[in-house]
Design a protein around this motif. Sequence first.
Motif, PDB file in Angstrom:
ATOM      1  N   ALA A  45       0.831  -1.206   0.000  1.00 34.27           N
ATOM      2  CA  ALA A  45       0.000   0.000   0.000  1.00 34.27           C
ATOM      3  C   ALA A  45       0.865   1.256   0.000  1.00 34.27           C
ATOM      4  O   ALA A  45       0.573   2.235  -0.703  1.00 34.27           O
ATOM      5  CB  ALA A  45      -0.924  -0.005   1.218  1.00 34.27           C
ATOM      6  N   ASP A  46       1.969   1.209   0.773  1.00 35.96           N
ATOM      7  CA  ASP A  46       2.892   2.349   0.836  1.00 35.96           C
ATOM      8  C   ASP A  46       3.527   2.606  -0.531  1.00 35.96           C
ATOM      9  O   ASP A  46       3.639   3.755  -0.982  1.00 35.96           O
ATOM     10  CB  ASP A  46       3.970   2.065   1.888  1.00 35.96           C
ATOM     11  N   ILE A  47       3.930   1.530  -1.191  1.00 37.77           N
ATOM     12  CA  ILE A  47       4.552   1.656  -2.513  1.00 37.77           C
ATOM     13  C   ILE A  47       3.565   2.233  -3.530  1.00 37.77           C
ATOM     14  O   ILE A  47       3.902   3.126  -4.308  1.00 37.77           O
ATOM     15  CB  ILE A  47       5.103   0.290  -2.987  1.00 37.77           C
ATOM     16  N   LYS A  48       2.329   1.741  -3.503  1.00 37.03           N
ATOM     17  CA  LYS A  48       1.319   2.252  -4.451  1.00 37.03           C
ATOM     18  C   LYS A  48       1.064   3.745  -4.224  1.00 37.03           C
ATOM     19  O   LYS A  48       0.880   4.518  -5.167  1.00 37.03           O
ATOM     20  CB  LYS A  48       0.022   1.447  -4.323  1.00 37.03           C
ATOM     21  N   SER A  49       1.050   4.135  -2.947  1.00 38.15           N
ATOM     22  CA  SER A  49       0.851   5.550  -2.618  1.00 38.15           C
ATOM     23  C   SER A  49       2.000   6.400  -3.155  1.00 38.15           C
ATOM     24  O   SER A  49       1.777   7.478  -3.724  1.00 38.15           O
ATOM     25  CB  SER A  49       0.742   5.708  -1.095  1.00 38.15           C
ATOM     26  N   ARG A  50       3.210   5.890  -2.998  1.00 36.84           N
ATOM     27  CA  ARG A  50       4.377   6.636  -3.478  1.00 36.84           C
ATOM     28  C   ARG A  50       4.464   6.618  -5.009  1.00 36.84           C
ATOM     29  O   ARG A  50       4.944   7.570  -5.610  1.00 36.84           O
ATOM     30  CB  ARG A  50       5.659   6.068  -2.858  1.00 36.84           C
ATOM     31  N   GLU A  51       4.002   5.534  -5.620  1.00 36.58           N
ATOM     32  CA  GLU A  51       3.939   5.497  -7.085  1.00 36.58           C
ATOM     33  C   GLU A  51       3.005   6.582  -7.613  1.00 36.58           C
ATOM     34  O   GLU A  51       3.294   7.251  -8.608  1.00 36.58           O
ATOM     35  CB  GLU A  51       3.436   4.128  -7.564  1.00 36.58           C
ATOM     36  N   ASN A  92       4.672   9.731  -7.740  1.00 34.90           N
ATOM     37  CA  ASN A  92       5.918   9.700  -8.543  1.00 34.90           C
ATOM     38  C   ASN A  92       7.188   9.843  -7.700  1.00 34.90           C
ATOM     39  O   ASN A  92       8.154  10.475  -8.112  1.00 34.90           O
ATOM     40  CB  ASN A  92       5.899  10.797  -9.614  1.00 34.90           C
ATOM     41  N   THR A  93       7.184   9.240  -6.508  1.00 35.83           N
ATOM     42  CA  THR A  93       8.393   9.279  -5.675  1.00 35.83           C
ATOM     43  C   THR A  93       9.100   7.928  -5.605  1.00 35.83           C
ATOM     44  O   THR A  93      10.085   7.782  -4.894  1.00 35.83           O
ATOM     45  CB  THR A  93       8.049   9.748  -4.239  1.00 35.83           C
ATOM     46  N   ILE A  94       8.581   6.957  -6.347  1.00 43.09           N
ATOM     47  CA  ILE A  94       9.261   5.651  -6.409  1.00 43.09           C
ATOM     48  C   ILE A  94       8.792   4.911  -7.661  1.00 43.09           C
ATOM     49  O   ILE A  94       7.689   5.171  -8.168  1.00 43.09           O
ATOM     50  CB  ILE A  94       8.960   4.795  -5.147  1.00 43.09           C
ATOM     51  N   GLN A  95       9.648   4.030  -8.160  1.00 39.89           N
ATOM     52  CA  GLN A  95       9.290   3.154  -9.280  1.00 39.89           C
ATOM     53  C   GLN A  95       9.537   1.717  -8.855  1.00 39.89           C
ATOM     54  O   GLN A  95      10.571   1.419  -8.250  1.00 39.89           O
ATOM     55  CB  GLN A  95      10.130   3.470 -10.516  1.00 39.89           C
ATOM     56  N   THR A  96       8.595   0.844  -9.165  1.00 38.66           N
ATOM     57  CA  THR A  96       8.786  -0.573  -8.834  1.00 38.66           C
ATOM     58  C   THR A  96       9.774  -1.194  -9.827  1.00 38.66           C
ATOM     59  O   THR A  96      10.190  -0.566 -10.793  1.00 38.66           O
ATOM     60  CB  THR A  96       7.448  -1.325  -8.868  1.00 38.66           C
ATOM     61  N   SER A  97      10.125  -2.440  -9.562  1.00 34.62           N
ATOM     62  CA  SER A  97      11.123  -3.125 -10.392  1.00 34.62           C
ATOM     63  C   SER A  97      10.686  -4.558 -10.675  1.00 34.62           C
ATOM     64  O   SER A  97       9.828  -5.106  -9.964  1.00 34.62           O
ATOM     65  CB  SER A  97      12.472  -3.149  -9.661  1.00 34.62           C
TER      66      SER A  97
END
Length: 419
Positions: free
Chosen positions: A232-238, A241-246
Amino acid sequence: NAAMELCKSQEVQIDKQMFGNILRLKMRHAGSLGEITSIETELKDHFNYVPDITGNSIVISACARLNNYGDKGSEEVMLGKVDTLLSSIEARLQQGDADLDISGAHIRAVIRGFGAAGRPELIRKAWPRLQAKGISDNPRVYNELIKWYALMGNVKDVLATKEEMDKNGISCDTYTYSWLLRALGKYYPRHVESIYAEIQQRNIRPDIGLYTTLVGLFGDLGQLDNVAAIEADIKSREASNTIQTSPNYFAVLLRIYSKDLPKVLELHKEAVDKGFIDHQHVVTVLLHAYAQHEDGREHMQHLLASMPQWGTETYNVLLNMHGKANDVEKVKELLQKMRDEQVEMNDVTFGTLVTVFGKQQDTSKVKEIIEFLRQKEGGAAISSRFYSVLASTLSKAGDVQGVSDAWDDLMASKRSEEH
């Protein structure tokens, strides 16, 4: 190379900084110990290059890279360079002029050299000799220590280094925490939870590498609530635009949720949308996940049909799946397809084939695989794990001589690696 030839023809004098730049560029592409040696020799013969602490650091890093890929011949040269570099650093520290030409990169090179050689005791012995205020007391140097202790499985040294960082007021970053957690793994759950709490308390903003490590660990520990919170944290940051998944992050999620087919399908769709579906690791884990479900076989077939070609890991998954189902004819068909398409086989491939045919008491087929392996170029590089599988299979089949031969082959491969 053209620039080097021009320098030769014009008899250009090269200074220390330029030697360092040339070495860095050339060593990046060095693929063997012979190439490393010839690069140094060329600089010595044509440009009067005298190895210094920067040059030795660069050569150590190149040798460490080769050593990591199994070129053990580079180890002796690397350790010689490390000893020379360590003595040079220590001499400058004793003279009190370390700040003139010593940097954290030189200290990291010493740690890297001993680490790549698998010598934690030499790192411990060298560390007190490398202490220099403003140089050794920075996160990047400590991260190098923690990384190599982690790679060598020295959890005690990893925790001691972290304790030393805290004592000396040196801040941990995402890289530090990633290696700390990798070292701890799922076998130290209380330590993992403590480190995670510290990350949150210190308001460390994880990068995707640290998130991936955390997701993998919490998944292995069965703490799916923590995994969901991180997702959920990653999706929020995505969204901001403060993080990109890999691809690696998706591969870990697929592994964790492999028994949950609806979740696997959801992750598959998301991987396609993000352009990760062509990544070999993602495909391999996805195939493993589908292979665990009867309802997943149709999705697996669609995925396989969409792939322009199958790699080694794809074949390994399919061989394992059909082997477990005792579908020997399908295994033989896949093996023939690999040979026809000249797909590289590795020790996992050979181990799977030996296990499948051994289970069927088909010793002639097992021996055919062994003979194929012996004729294969680079067969000596096959891991000891394969020989263990082979010996176990032959033992169950009552082939005592075969077990003995497997042991002899293992010893021969080890001697080959040492030379």
